[in-house]
Design an enzyme around this catalytic site. Structure first.
Site, short mmCIF file in Angstrom:
data_model
loop_
_atom_site.label_atom_id
_atom_site.label_comp_id
_atom_site.label_asym_id
_atom_site.label_seq_id
_atom_site.Cartn_x
_atom_site.Cartn_y
_atom_site.Cartn_z
N TYR A 119 -1.23 0.22 10.75
CA TYR A 119 -1.53 -0.43 9.47
C TYR A 119 -0.34 -0.29 8.51
O TYR A 119 0.11 -1.26 7.90
CB TYR A 119 -2.79 0.20 8.86
N GLU A 134 0.19 3.60 1.81
CA GLU A 134 0.32 4.01 3.22
C GLU A 134 1.72 3.78 3.74
O GLU A 134 2.12 4.37 4.74
CB GLU A 134 -0.69 3.23 4.08
N SER A 148 0.81 -1.23 0.00
CA SER A 148 0.00 0.00 0.00
C SER A 148 0.83 1.27 0.00
O SER A 148 1.92 1.33 0.60
CB SER A 148 -0.87 -0.02 1.27
P1 NDP Z 1 -11.33 -4.66 2.24
O1 NDP Z 1 -11.24 -4.09 3.62
O2 NDP Z 1 -12.51 -4.34 1.41
O3 NDP Z 1 -11.19 -6.25 2.33
C1 NDP Z 1 -10.34 -6.86 3.26
C2 NDP Z 1 -10.54 -8.36 3.19
O4 NDP Z 1 -9.67 -9.01 4.13
C3 NDP Z 1 -11.96 -8.82 3.52
O5 NDP Z 1 -12.32 -9.82 2.62
C4 NDP Z 1 -11.81 -9.40 4.92
O6 NDP Z 1 -12.72 -10.42 5.22
C5 NDP Z 1 -10.42 -10.01 4.81
N1 NDP Z 1 -9.84 -10.33 6.12
C6 NDP Z 1 -9.70 -9.50 7.17
N2 NDP Z 1 -9.10 -10.17 8.19
C7 NDP Z 1 -8.86 -11.43 7.76
C8 NDP Z 1 -8.28 -12.58 8.34
N3 NDP Z 1 -7.82 -12.56 9.59
N4 NDP Z 1 -8.18 -13.70 7.61
C9 NDP Z 1 -8.66 -13.76 6.33
N5 NDP Z 1 -9.26 -12.70 5.73
C10 NDP Z 1 -9.34 -11.54 6.43
O7 NDP Z 1 -9.99 -4.22 1.48
P2 NDP Z 1 -9.76 -3.87 -0.08
O8 NDP Z 1 -10.45 -4.86 -0.91
O9 NDP Z 1 -10.00 -2.41 -0.27
O10 NDP Z 1 -8.18 -4.06 -0.18
C11 NDP Z 1 -7.60 -5.32 -0.49
C12 NDP Z 1 -6.17 -5.35 0.00
O11 NDP Z 1 -5.43 -4.30 -0.62
C13 NDP Z 1 -5.99 -5.13 1.51
O12 NDP Z 1 -4.87 -5.89 1.90
C14 NDP Z 1 -5.67 -3.66 1.62
O13 NDP Z 1 -4.93 -3.39 2.79
C15 NDP Z 1 -4.85 -3.46 0.36
N6 NDP Z 1 -4.86 -2.13 -0.21
C16 NDP Z 1 -6.05 -1.53 -0.50
C17 NDP Z 1 -6.07 -0.30 -1.11
C18 NDP Z 1 -7.35 0.40 -1.44
O14 NDP Z 1 -7.31 1.60 -1.70
N7 NDP Z 1 -8.48 -0.30 -1.47
C19 NDP Z 1 -4.81 0.39 -1.47
C20 NDP Z 1 -3.62 -0.37 -1.15
C21 NDP Z 1 -3.66 -1.59 -0.55
P3 NDP Z 1 -14.08 -10.18 6.12
O15 NDP Z 1 -15.12 -9.78 5.13
O16 NDP Z 1 -14.31 -11.52 6.71
O17 NDP Z 1 -13.77 -9.11 7.10
P1 GDR Z 2 -6.78 5.75 3.70
O1 GDR Z 2 -8.32 5.89 3.29
O2 GDR Z 2 -6.55 6.01 5.13
O3 GDR Z 2 -6.00 6.59 2.73
O4 GDR Z 2 -6.51 4.20 3.45
P2 GDR Z 2 -9.54 6.64 3.99
O5 GDR Z 2 -10.57 6.77 2.94
O6 GDR Z 2 -9.93 5.99 5.28
O7 GDR Z 2 -8.92 8.08 4.36
C1 GDR Z 2 -8.45 8.96 3.35
C2 GDR Z 2 -8.22 10.34 3.95
O8 GDR Z 2 -9.46 10.93 4.28
C3 GDR Z 2 -9.36 11.56 5.56
N1 GDR Z 2 -10.68 11.67 6.18
C4 GDR Z 2 -11.47 10.65 6.53
N2 GDR Z 2 -11.33 9.32 6.37
C5 GDR Z 2 -12.34 8.52 6.80
N3 GDR Z 2 -12.24 7.18 6.62
N4 GDR Z 2 -13.47 9.03 7.39
C6 GDR Z 2 -13.65 10.37 7.57
O9 GDR Z 2 -14.66 10.79 8.11
C7 GDR Z 2 -12.61 11.21 7.11
N5 GDR Z 2 -12.44 12.57 7.11
C8 GDR Z 2 -11.27 12.82 6.55
C9 GDR Z 2 -8.39 10.64 6.31
O10 GDR Z 2 -7.87 11.31 7.47
C10 GDR Z 2 -7.38 10.34 5.23
O11 GDR Z 2 -6.44 11.36 5.16
C11 GDR Z 2 -7.03 3.51 2.32
C12 GDR Z 2 -7.29 2.07 2.74
O12 GDR Z 2 -7.96 1.39 1.68
C13 GDR Z 2 -5.98 1.34 3.02
O13 GDR Z 2 -6.24 -0.05 3.25
C14 GDR Z 2 -5.07 1.51 1.80
O14 GDR Z 2 -3.84 0.86 2.02
C15 GDR Z 2 -4.84 2.99 1.51
O15 GDR Z 2 -6.11 3.58 1.26
C16 GDR Z 2 -3.95 3.21 0.30
#
Ligand code: NDP
Ligand code: GDR
Length: 326
Positions: free
Chosen positions: A151, A129, A127
């Site tokens: 994270y 992050e 990520s």
């Molecule tokens: P989600 O939060 O939508 O999905 C996370 C998944 O992980 C869910 O299916 C959840 O299952 C599963 N999970 C959580 N804990 C466990 C566990 N202990 N064992 C097995 N499965 C588990 O994430 P995204 O689809 O958005 O992201 C996918 C991946 O990419 C993640 O690793 C995230 O950190 C990473 N990522 C995401 C980004 C984004 O912007 N979306 C950017 C960069 C990286 P359950 O439904 O059971 O909770």
């Molecule tokens: P992020 O996504 O932390 O970048 O992680 P998120 O959408 O939670 O926050 C983005 C930015 O928005 C600001 N923010 C808020 N965020 C949330 N969730 N709720 C609020 O009310 C709010 N107000 C302001 C946050 O402070 C932050 O700056 C996501 C996740 O998908 C990670 O798993 C992934 O790795 C990174 O993107 C890349």
């Protein structure tokens, strides 16, 4: 027919990736956790052809069993505790799942592959992050990592473990450093979906306002459907490697509000948005903007959906969803 095992199948990316793999003719297995996971039905309704296997990233033997049952050519490790704000409240659990869970999966794949470590191709969901307090603008594969949350720290561990397994055992293990990507399937705890849903509900008279945290943070937001294609492309390369995947554009939360409210004809959103320290983070990632030139050059990957269209897609979807609930 190639076989793939996808962890995190109930999440946003898991669903898009399974759709993409099925369309490419893969036999797809998905790891699902818990004795009665409420999202099982969602997965079965969107991707009914995915074969669900029970397992948890913290339970090593369940991973070995899932690998024996699926005997995959490719493993996509998407599972994680992925909500950054939550990771401060559950730092140890985040380390166990988002960090050590990657090691569990790598080790299970290594053992299952036996004498042919490169036989199973492995993708790790790293990520942006990890860049945290950014040391370079824009961020690329070589930028120094400076994570700002439990994270982010856990993701750095998973990222380097993936590289270490590649270098130590010759595994075909790639790490995709993906910047924020969103969609109508995004979890409602993330800011884009929280905003798109609130805008739809405000327009429909179901809600009066929305409370957010930091409005000045900037993110490089892309569309999840585009990003899962990059994951697949990484595993089709002869050599495993690490790639930044992003749009190269950054926008603040304020700009997100401008575009989202404009979708429903509201030009001044100030009467509808409140701020509360409750949604501020102990340490913020102020600005992310990536450089995906390596992915473009080596994978031939390009994002197709831009920020404005992405926000429109999300607001349009939430208007439909919320109207149906009325
Ligand atoms: P989600 O939060 O939508 O999905 C996370 C998944 O992980 C869910 O299916 C959840 O299952 C599963 N999970 C959580 N804990 C466990 C566990 N202990 N064992 C097995 N499965 C588990 O994430 P995204 O689809 O958005 O992201 C996918 C991946 O990419 C993640 O690793 C995230 O950190 C990473 N990522 C995401 C980004 C984004 O912007 N979306 C950017 C960069 C990286 P359950 O439904 O059971 O909770
Ligand atoms: P992020 O996504 O932390 O970048 O992680 P998120 O959408 O939670 O926050 C983005 C930015 O928005 C600001 N923010 C808020 N965020 C949330 N969730 N709720 C609020 O009310 C709010 N107000 C302001 C946050 O402070 C932050 O700056 C996501 C996740 O998908 C990670 O798993 C992934 O790795 C990174 O993107 C890349």
């Amino acid at each position: 027919m190639k076989r793939a095992l996808v962890t995190g199948v109930t999440g946003q990316d898991g669903l898009y990736l399974c759709e993409a793999l099925l369309a490419k003719g893969y036999e797809v297995y998905g790891l699902i956790r818990g004795q009665n996971n409420p999202k099982r039905e969602l997965v079965s309704s969107i991707v009914p052809d995915v074969k669900l296997l029970t397992g948890d990233l913290t339970d090593f033997s369940s991973l070995i069993r899932a690998l024996r049952q699926s005997d995959p050519d490719e493993v996509y490790n998407l599972a994680a505790i992925s909500y950054v704000a939550y990771s401060w409240e559950n730092a140890q659990l985040t380390a166990d799942v988002t960090g050590k869970g990657v090691l569990n999966m790598l080790e299970a794949v290594r053992l299952h592959a036996g004498d042919e470590p490169g036989r199973i191709r492995f993708y790790q969901a790293s990520s942006s992050e990890m860049f945290g307090k950014v040391q370079e603008v824009p961020q690329k594969e070589t930028t120094l990592l400076w994570p700002r949350s439990p994270y982010g720290v856990a993701k750095v561990f998973g990222h380097y473990m993936t590289i270490n397994y590649r270098e130590s055992y010759g595994m075909h293990a790639s790490s995709g450093i993906l910047f924020n990507h969103e969609s109508p399937r995004r979890g409602k705890e993330f800011v884009t979906r929280k905003v798109s849903q609130a805008v739809a509900r405000i327009k429909l008279g179901l809600q009066s306002d929305v409370t957010l945290g930091n409005l000045d943070a900037k993110r490089d937001w892309g569309f999840a459907g585009d990003y899962v294609e990059a994951m697949w492309l990484m595993l089709q390369q002869p050599q495993a490697d690490d790639y930044v995947v992003c749009t190269g554009q950054t926008h603040s939360i304020r700009e997100l509000l401008d575009v989202a409210f404009a979708c429903v004809g509201i030009d001044d959103w100030s009467p509808y948005v409140r701020q509360d320290p409750r949604f501020m983070r102990p340490a913020e990632v102020d600005m992310l903007i990536g450089d995906a030139s390596k992915a473009r050059r080596q994978l031939g990957w390009e994002p197709k959906v831009d920020f404005r269209r992405l926000v429109e897609l999300m607001v349009e979807n939430d208007l439909r969803e919320q109207s149906a609930l009325r």
